[in-house]
Design an enzyme around this catalytic site. Structure first.
Site, mmCIF file in Angstrom:
data_model
loop_
_atom_site.group_PDB
_atom_site.id
_atom_site.type_symbol
_atom_site.label_atom_id
_atom_site.label_comp_id
_atom_site.label_asym_id
_atom_site.label_seq_id
_atom_site.Cartn_x
_atom_site.Cartn_y
_atom_site.Cartn_z
ATOM 1 N N ASP A 1 0.806 -1.217 0.000
ATOM 2 C CA ASP A 1 0.000 0.000 0.000
ATOM 3 C C ASP A 1 0.841 1.271 0.000
ATOM 4 O O ASP A 1 0.445 2.304 0.538
ATOM 5 C CB ASP A 1 -0.977 0.011 1.201
ATOM 6 C CG ASP A 1 -1.803 -1.262 1.249
ATOM 7 O OD1 ASP A 1 -2.231 -1.709 0.172
ATOM 8 O OD2 ASP A 1 -1.991 -1.810 2.344
ATOM 9 N N GLY B 1 1.550 2.890 -2.648
ATOM 10 C CA GLY B 1 1.129 3.744 -3.760
ATOM 11 C C GLY B 1 1.710 3.259 -5.085
ATOM 12 O O GLY B 1 1.955 4.045 -6.000
ATOM 13 N N LYS B 2 1.891 1.933 -5.185
ATOM 14 C CA LYS B 2 2.437 1.349 -6.421
ATOM 15 C C LYS B 2 1.500 1.607 -7.595
ATOM 16 O O LYS B 2 1.932 1.876 -8.710
ATOM 17 C CB LYS B 2 2.630 -0.167 -6.260
ATOM 18 C CG LYS B 2 3.585 -0.547 -5.147
ATOM 19 C CD LYS B 2 3.654 -2.050 -4.941
ATOM 20 C CE LYS B 2 2.402 -2.650 -4.337
ATOM 21 N NZ LYS B 2 2.124 -2.266 -2.945
ATOM 22 N N GLY C 1 -4.655 -4.386 -3.505
ATOM 23 C CA GLY C 1 -5.659 -3.340 -3.690
ATOM 24 C C GLY C 1 -4.940 -2.062 -4.025
ATOM 25 O O GLY C 1 -4.117 -1.581 -3.258
ATOM 26 N N HIS C 2 -5.185 -1.553 -5.222
ATOM 27 C CA HIS C 2 -4.521 -0.329 -5.653
ATOM 28 C C HIS C 2 -5.584 0.731 -5.923
ATOM 29 O O HIS C 2 -6.523 0.473 -6.661
ATOM 30 C CB HIS C 2 -3.738 -0.549 -6.950
ATOM 31 C CG HIS C 2 -2.813 -1.734 -6.888
ATOM 32 N ND1 HIS C 2 -1.764 -1.809 -6.000
ATOM 33 C CD2 HIS C 2 -2.785 -2.877 -7.599
ATOM 34 C CE1 HIS C 2 -1.133 -2.952 -6.189
ATOM 35 N NE2 HIS C 2 -1.743 -3.619 -7.144
ATOM 36 N N ARG D 1 2.586 -29.053 -6.799
ATOM 37 C CA ARG D 1 2.310 -29.583 -8.149
ATOM 38 C C ARG D 1 0.925 -30.213 -8.284
ATOM 39 O O ARG D 1 0.733 -31.171 -8.997
ATOM 40 C CB ARG D 1 3.428 -30.555 -8.574
ATOM 41 C CG ARG D 1 4.740 -29.801 -8.718
ATOM 42 C CD ARG D 1 5.940 -30.692 -8.664
ATOM 43 N NE ARG D 1 6.087 -31.301 -7.355
ATOM 44 C CZ ARG D 1 7.141 -32.015 -6.993
ATOM 45 N NH1 ARG D 1 8.132 -32.225 -7.826
ATOM 46 N NH2 ARG D 1 7.216 -32.530 -5.793
ATOM 47 N N GLN E 1 1.777 -6.481 -3.408
ATOM 48 C CA GLN E 1 2.377 -6.608 -2.075
ATOM 49 C C GLN E 1 3.714 -5.858 -2.013
ATOM 50 O O GLN E 1 3.857 -4.854 -2.672
ATOM 51 C CB GLN E 1 2.526 -8.086 -1.662
ATOM 52 C CG GLN E 1 1.198 -8.798 -1.456
ATOM 53 C CD GLN E 1 0.470 -9.110 -2.747
ATOM 54 O OE1 GLN E 1 1.034 -9.710 -3.647
ATOM 55 N NE2 GLN E 1 -0.787 -8.711 -2.850
HETATM 56 P P1 GDP Z 1 -0.651 0.142 -3.580
HETATM 57 O O1 GDP Z 1 -1.274 -1.094 -3.068
HETATM 58 O O2 GDP Z 1 0.817 0.212 -3.349
HETATM 59 O O3 GDP Z 1 -1.010 0.432 -5.026
HETATM 60 O O4 GDP Z 1 -1.254 1.349 -2.718
HETATM 61 P P2 GDP Z 1 -2.797 1.581 -2.294
HETATM 62 O O5 GDP Z 1 -3.530 2.111 -3.468
HETATM 63 O O6 GDP Z 1 -3.324 0.387 -1.595
HETATM 64 O O7 GDP Z 1 -2.628 2.681 -1.168
HETATM 65 C C1 GDP Z 1 -2.047 3.922 -1.423
HETATM 66 C C2 GDP Z 1 -3.075 5.028 -1.136
HETATM 67 O O8 GDP Z 1 -2.416 6.265 -1.075
HETATM 68 C C3 GDP Z 1 -4.135 5.181 -2.212
HETATM 69 O O9 GDP Z 1 -5.334 5.561 -1.597
HETATM 70 C C4 GDP Z 1 -3.589 6.318 -3.093
HETATM 71 O O10 GDP Z 1 -4.605 7.054 -3.753
HETATM 72 C C5 GDP Z 1 -2.914 7.160 -2.058
HETATM 73 N N1 GDP Z 1 -1.725 7.901 -2.506
HETATM 74 C C6 GDP Z 1 -0.738 7.499 -3.343
HETATM 75 N N2 GDP Z 1 0.238 8.432 -3.392
HETATM 76 C C7 GDP Z 1 -0.148 9.422 -2.563
HETATM 77 C C8 GDP Z 1 0.479 10.652 -2.139
HETATM 78 O O11 GDP Z 1 1.574 11.015 -2.543
HETATM 79 N N3 GDP Z 1 -0.229 11.418 -1.231
HETATM 80 C C9 GDP Z 1 -1.446 11.032 -0.733
HETATM 81 N N4 GDP Z 1 -2.048 11.831 0.156
HETATM 82 N N5 GDP Z 1 -2.023 9.885 -1.102
HETATM 83 C C10 GDP Z 1 -1.388 9.088 -1.993
HETATM 84 P P1 IMO Z 2 -0.925 -4.330 -2.148
HETATM 85 O O1 IMO Z 2 -0.536 -4.870 -3.490
HETATM 86 C C1 IMO Z 2 -0.946 -4.878 2.191
HETATM 87 C C2 IMO Z 2 -1.016 -9.006 3.662
HETATM 88 C C3 IMO Z 2 -2.261 -9.476 4.397
HETATM 89 C C4 IMO Z 2 -1.647 -10.493 5.344
HETATM 90 C C5 IMO Z 2 -0.545 -11.126 4.499
HETATM 91 C C6 IMO Z 2 -0.933 -12.453 3.854
HETATM 92 O O2 IMO Z 2 -2.178 -3.559 -2.136
HETATM 93 O O3 IMO Z 2 0.233 -3.618 -1.499
HETATM 94 P P2 IMO Z 2 -2.523 -13.080 1.829
HETATM 95 O O4 IMO Z 2 -4.000 -12.865 1.633
HETATM 96 O O5 IMO Z 2 -1.673 -12.442 0.770
HETATM 97 O O6 IMO Z 2 -2.172 -14.520 2.054
HETATM 98 O O7 IMO Z 2 -2.196 -12.332 3.219
HETATM 99 O O8 IMO Z 2 -0.226 -10.176 3.498
HETATM 100 N N1 IMO Z 2 -1.256 -8.448 2.326
HETATM 101 C C7 IMO Z 2 -1.191 -7.144 2.034
HETATM 102 N N2 IMO Z 2 -0.977 -6.071 2.823
HETATM 103 N N3 IMO Z 2 -1.084 -4.695 0.866
HETATM 104 C C8 IMO Z 2 -1.264 -5.771 0.061
HETATM 105 O O9 IMO Z 2 -1.265 -5.665 -1.295
HETATM 106 C C9 IMO Z 2 -1.370 -7.061 0.630
HETATM 107 N N4 IMO Z 2 -1.559 -8.311 0.144
HETATM 108 C C10 IMO Z 2 -1.479 -9.139 1.182
HETATM 109 O O10 IMO Z 2 -2.881 -8.427 5.077
HETATM 110 O O11 IMO Z 2 -1.013 -9.839 6.425
HETATM 111 MG MG MG Z 3 -2.762 -1.689 -1.757
#
Ligand code: GDP
Ligand code: IMO
Ligand code: MG
Length: 428
Positions: free
Chosen positions: A13, A15-16, A40-41, A142, A223
């Site tokens: 999370d 911000g990928k 979740g992005h 497998r 992740q």
């Molecule tokens: P990911 O899983 O790495 O793609 O990240 P997520 O989307 O789960 O979480 C990142 C959150 O931060 C999202 O709600 C983005 O919209 C938000 N975000 C990303 N970059 C920035 C930033 O520079 N500033 C702020 N305030 N929010 C950001």
């Molecule tokens: P993004 O791509 C944050 C965490 C789960 C749990 C562990 C194992 O949005 O960064 P799983 O369901 O993968 O077997 O759970 O990994 N986890 C994440 N935490 N961002 C994610 O994805 C995650 N995907 C899995 O919360 O601790």
């Molecule tokens: Mg995420």
């Protein structure tokens, strides 16, 4: 600059999705190479918010060919739901390619994910319950089902039967659940075959040919480094290779073709699920970060655990991924602090440790050693050049760059597509 990998540097999370989306206009392919719909992005384009789970973030950019690589585990029901939802919003999803060798998440693995977590009790991992772990376990054992198996009904049935032999004993005898019916599972999987068929490709061949033609390919990790099955905080990890090397195994593109590895990192730290987290703030400061940063999971809605920036983890991510650049996100969230603590090293059982401990026990005992940095009060969300940032925000970034062993090439100051300060071009 043909092949670029984007990875998470902390616990996910970071911000990928936004970083990938932002580079989207300059790339030809975006490849998801690991994980599944546990990711979740959130991507914000012109005030519209898109939440993606299984699809690569590149799907939002016209002209990009999004690819689901062989390293991904695919829940086909979720795939179609996501495609339909995006189509309804006017996004062209017709270019999506799916590797014939990607594994499928059968419904029994979702069941097993949930019941096995419950069974673990206090040792639970806090998974997303999407069947990710059991599906990767099947792959390694497998007994997994691959996309290509959907096109041969008799092979598929044999494979489902083989997989269920052990699982039904487990479900019935250990977990006290009903046995799963081989025919019902086979039929469900077959019902997806025709819709997915036109998307299926030989991912390695297509991507290598694209690179031969001088196309730009971006590999987007799900992740993050600290959730990687080899390099993360095992066993509190996901079950795939979320570090840069996973881009190669998860797509069939060799390491000599990768030119750049970008680590996305927050200006502070978050984690979802269980497991150690040295800089965690289980107090008002943590709540303030959670609220200011909107730190609630995109996939499960769980509140994210929050803490200060941890340079030990940043240096570790730089090392195990061979990072060439950091993209630092969410600097805007830190506006308004008088002082900002930064973890520069750990104290483990009375001794200072500068690098990530090699033992899980030591990491559990790690206590952060903080340096205090001066904060800034200005709202920085409108800044678009480094010079427009207040001096103390610039100093904070430069300090983190100094102690994190990799240059910080871009800085996020808001969720929107263009709310970014670029210091060094990421594709040049
Ligand atoms: P990911 O899983 O790495 O793609 O990240 P997520 O989307 O789960 O979480 C990142 C959150 O931060 C999202 O709600 C983005 O919209 C938000 N975000 C990303 N970059 C920035 C930033 O520079 N500033 C702020 N305030 N929010 C950001
Ligand atoms: P993004 O791509 C944050 C965490 C789960 C749990 C562990 C194992 O949005 O960064 P799983 O369901 O993968 O077997 O759970 O990994 N986890 C994440 N935490 N961002 C994610 O994805 C995650 N995907 C899995 O919360 O601790
Ligand atoms: Mg995420």
């Amino acid at each position: 600059m043909p092949a670029v990998v984007v990875v998470g540097s902390q616990w996910g999370d970071e911000g990928k999705g936004k970083a990938t989306d932002q580079l989207g206009e300059r790339v030809d392919y975006v490849v998801k190479f690991n994980g599944g719909n546990n990711a979740g992005h959130t991507v914000v384009i012109d005030g519209e918010t898109y939440a993606l789970h299984l699809l690569p973030s590149g799907i939002l950019t016209p002209g990009v060919t999004p690819v689901i690589g062989n390293g991904v585990v695919v829940d086909l029901e979720v795939l179609f739901q996501e495609l339909d939802a995006l189509s309804e919003r006017g996004v062209d999803v017709s270019k999506l390619r799916v590797s014939a060798s990607a594994h499928v998440i059968p419904s029994y693995n979702r069941t097993l994910d949930r019941v096995s977590e419950r069974f673990l009790g206090s040792r639970q991992i806090g998974t997303t319950g999407r069947g990710i772990g059991p599906t990767y376990a099947d792959k390694m054992s497998r007994v997994g089902i691959r996309i290509q198996d959907l096109f041969d009904a008799s092979i598929l049935r044999q494979k489902v039967e083989g997989a269920l032999e052990n699982k039904n004993s487990l479900l019935v005898k250990v977990y006290n659940r009903r046995a799963v019916d081989v025919d019902a599972v086979t039929e469900e999987l077959l019902s997806y075959a025709e819709r997915v068929r036109p998307m299926v490709v030989d991912c390695s061949l297509e991507l290598n040919r694209a690179l031969d033609e001088g196309k730009t390919v971006l590999f987007e990790a799900g992740q993050a480094t600290m959730l990687d099955v080899d390099h993360g905080t095992y066993p509190f990890v996901t079950s795939s290779s979320a570090t840069a090397a996973g881009a190669c195994t998860g797509s069939g593109v060799g390491p000599t073709r990768i030119d750049r590895v970008i680590g996305v990192i927050k200006a502070y730290t978050t984690r979802v699920g269980e497991g150690p987290f040295p800089t965690e703030l289980d107090n008002e400061d943590g709540e303030r970060l959670r609220q200011a940063g909107g730190e609630f999971g995109v996939t499960t809605g769980r509140p994210r655990r929050t803490g200060w920036y941890d340079a030990v983890i940043a240096r570790y991510a730089a090392r195990v991924n061979g990072l060439t650049d950091f993209v630092m996100t969410k600097l805007d969230v830190l506006s308004g602090y008088e002082e900002i603590p930064v973890c520069v090293a750990y104290e483990v059982d009375g001794e200072r440790v500068d690098e990530m401990p090699d033992s899980q026990t030591a990491f559990h005992h790690a206590k952060p050693i903080y340096e205090m940095r001066p904060g800034w009060s200005e709202d920085i969300s409108e800044a678009r050049t480094f010079e427009e940032l207040p001096a103390r925000a610039r100093e904070y970034v430069e300090y983190l760059e100094d102690i994190s062993n990799c240059r910080i090439s871009a800085i996020g100051v808001g969720p929107g597509r263009h709310a970014t300060i670029v210091r060094h071009d990421l594709l040049d």
